[in-house]
Design an enzyme around this catalytic site. Structure first.
Site, short mmCIF file in Angstrom:
data_model
loop_
_atom_site.label_atom_id
_atom_site.label_comp_id
_atom_site.label_asym_id
_atom_site.label_seq_id
_atom_site.Cartn_x
_atom_site.Cartn_y
_atom_site.Cartn_z
CE1 TYR A 249 -3.64 2.60 0.53
CE2 TYR A 249 -2.18 3.49 2.22
CZ TYR A 249 -3.29 3.62 1.39
OH TYR A 249 -4.02 4.77 1.43
CG HIS B 75 -4.30 13.74 -0.76
ND1 HIS B 75 -4.37 13.19 -2.02
CD2 HIS B 75 -4.72 12.77 0.10
CE1 HIS B 75 -4.78 11.93 -1.92
NE2 HIS B 75 -5.00 11.65 -0.64
CG ASN C 38 -1.30 8.07 6.17
OD1 ASN C 38 -1.19 6.86 6.22
ND2 ASN C 38 -2.49 8.64 6.09
CE1 TYR D 145 -24.15 25.71 46.38
CE2 TYR D 145 -24.72 24.64 44.31
CZ TYR D 145 -24.86 24.75 45.68
OH TYR D 145 -25.72 23.90 46.34
NE ARG E 172 -21.10 27.25 49.61
CZ ARG E 172 -22.28 26.61 49.65
NH1 ARG E 172 -22.32 25.35 50.05
NH2 ARG E 172 -23.39 27.20 49.31
CG PHE F 150 -4.28 6.68 9.50
CD1 PHE F 150 -5.65 6.67 9.66
CD2 PHE F 150 -3.69 5.63 8.81
CE1 PHE F 150 -6.43 5.66 9.13
CE2 PHE F 150 -4.47 4.60 8.28
CZ PHE F 150 -5.85 4.62 8.45
CD GLU G 89 -9.67 7.49 3.86
OE1 GLU G 89 -10.12 8.65 3.97
OE2 GLU G 89 -8.64 7.21 3.23
#
Length: 510
Positions: A52, A82, A194, A278, A281, A327, A412
């Protein structure tokens, strides 16, 4: 000079490089690790077995065989295709942190990149070139593909980069510092993009700043406590000892330290008031829980900074190449969503203290902290601003990681949205800084009305630091300018520095 080996990078070193422009080198061990993993890739180049990203396409195109003559084009085209980010560019400190982290991950020795290519990445850092990286476009798996591609573009002489404050073409930036573009060899383009380094870089700097903000939040709370003539009783260490969360213990200790020797508190020691609201406190419980969240985020970020997040991974000891899912940004995404909530809560409780000081029915102080109510509005509208920021944070704090959208033709099919979570954490942090600055501004005005009584030593130091930049509000003026001045003192560390010079170090997460 910081030496990276893929295993021992610290958050402090990241900040030194990202903001202090510290130089970086690869350690001898790192060089050996890079060379060993590259040797495995070189052996695979003549193999007919599909690997791959080396001899196949990417994502849903992983079934397509790529012949040896096409493999250099494969890596170049990967980066070009990309680089699809949009929006404003990430700040310089984030990009520098991401470049450092990517280099650190590569020298860990599981990515198969050439040593010279990693060196090129560090040369850009060292020579003051940082790529223009659009902030939007990553789904956080397969890592931060799009933004990291914008970094890799510049190594190729493509894309755009900042140098000396100017945005120029990548080729022009390289030429200006005497560097030649890189032609990526097999596996190198994939190795550069990646990974989770954008979300981790944004997250790391947000965590670092959040830890620092926790001190300011405690100082602001202590100032408000004094201005409202509250009691220190709720911070008794015995209370925290029987519910021993580290953050609660640290916050109680800080508040006691900040208000020690208070003449204001001595003046109402025997009043009939039993307990405070609150927001005063429960400051140890609320601030403390956020401190614990910051510490948890820090632990995850420091693991991720020293992780191999590439795919496939090269294992030099066996010669294997294994595809996995390192990844995927889920670890970072989850803690960034946690950090978002933790920071938002600091802003929320701070705004309640601001409101209490400005409401004469609750504070026993002049309405809106002005001596001339009616003619003057005093600090009335500062609470509006704080309320707006707190409300905005409620939207931003919605967890990003629960909203997955499949990509790459459903290959994906679950993604982390970790980069979105990290960016939102950074935005919430910025809002909360302004809320804390408003609380400090308002509390300083409240303390002025209690004179000649003096607050505790730590609170007095904070008050003096603020008054060195912002005078008492005698009559109405533009509050935005005063908020900006206190914000500058807060972010620059002057308030914390003066307080710690007076009473010693305050406790922080992590």
């Amino acid at each position: 000079m910081i030496s990276i080996d893929g295993n021992s990078l610290t958050l402090g070193e990241v900040v030194q490089v990202a903001r202090g422009r510290e130089k970086v080198e690869i350690s001898p061990a790192g060089r050996r690790q890079v060379a060993a993993s590259r040797a495995i890739v070189e052996k695979l180049l003549d193999s007919t077995t599909p690997v791959y990203g080396i001899s196949t396409g990417f994502g849903d195109l992983s079934q397509i065989w790529i012949s040896p003559p096409e493999r250099e084009a494969l890596q170049r085209n990967l980066i070009l295709s990309h680089a699809a980010g949009v929006g404003e560019c990430l700040p310089e400190d984030v990009v520098r942190a991401a470049m450092l982290m990517r280099a650190n991950s590569l020298v860990k020795g599981y990515s198969g990149i050439r040593p010279a290519t990693v060196e090129m990445l560090l040369e850009l850092l060292g020579r003051g070139v940082y790529p223009a990286v659009p902030c939007k476009g990553s789904v956080g798996a397969s890592g931060d593909l799009s933004p990291l591609s914008h970094i890799a573009l510049v190594l190729m002489g493509e894309g755009k980069a900042f140098i000396d404050g100017r945005l120029v073409k990548g080729s022009e930036a390289l030429a200006a510092v005497g560097l030649e573009p890189v032609a990526f060899a097999a596996k190198e383009g994939l190795a550069l993009i990646n990974g989770t380094q954008i979300m981790t870089a944004v997250g790391a700097l947000a965590v670092y700043d959040a830890a620092a903000l926790m001190k300011s939040a405690d100082i602001a709370a202590a100032m408000s406590l004094e201005a409202l003539r509250g009691t220190r009783a709720a911070y008794d260490e015995r209370i925290s000892r029987i519910r021993p969360h580290p953050g609660q213990i640290a916050t109680s200790a800080n508040l006691l330290k900040l208000t020690a020797d208070s003449r204001i508190m001595e003046s109402h020691e025997h009043c009939g008031k039993v307990q405070d609201a609150y927001s005063l406190r429960c400051a140890p419980q609320v601030h403390g829980a956020s401190k614990d969240a910051v510490r948890r985020a820090l632990e995850t970020i420091e693991i991720e900074m020293n992780a191999a997040t590439d795919n496939p991974l090269i294992f030099p000891d066996t010669g294997e190449v294994i595809s996995g899912g390192n990844f995927h940004g889920q670890p970072v995404a989850l803690v960034m969503d946690y950090l978002k909530t933790a920071l938002a809560e600091i802003g929320s409780i701070s705004e309640r203290r601001v409101n209490r000081m400005l409401d004469a029915h609750l504070s026993d102080l002049p309405p809106f902290l002005t001596a001339y109510p009616g003619v003057d509005s005093g600090l009335m509208i500062t609470q509006y601003t704080a309320a707006a920021l707190v409300s905005e944070n409620k939207v931003l704090a919605h967890p990003a990681c629960v909203d997955s959208i499949p990509t790459s033709a459903n290959q994906e099919d679950h993604v982390s949205m970790g980069t979105i979570a990290a960016r939102q954490a950074r935005e919430i942090l910025e809002n909360v800084r302004h809320v804390i600055a408003i609380e400090m501004l308002v509390a300083a005005q409240g303390l002025d009305f209690l004179k000649p009584l003096e607050p505790g030593t730590g609170v007095r130091a904070a008050h003096q630091a603020i008054r060195s930049a912002v005078p008492h509000l005698e009559e109405d003026r533009v509050p935005a300018e005063d908020i900006a001045s206190v914000y500058g003192l807060l972010v620059g560390g002057e308030i914390v520095n003066q307080v710690e010079a007076a009473i010693g170090a305050l406790q922080t997460p992590g």
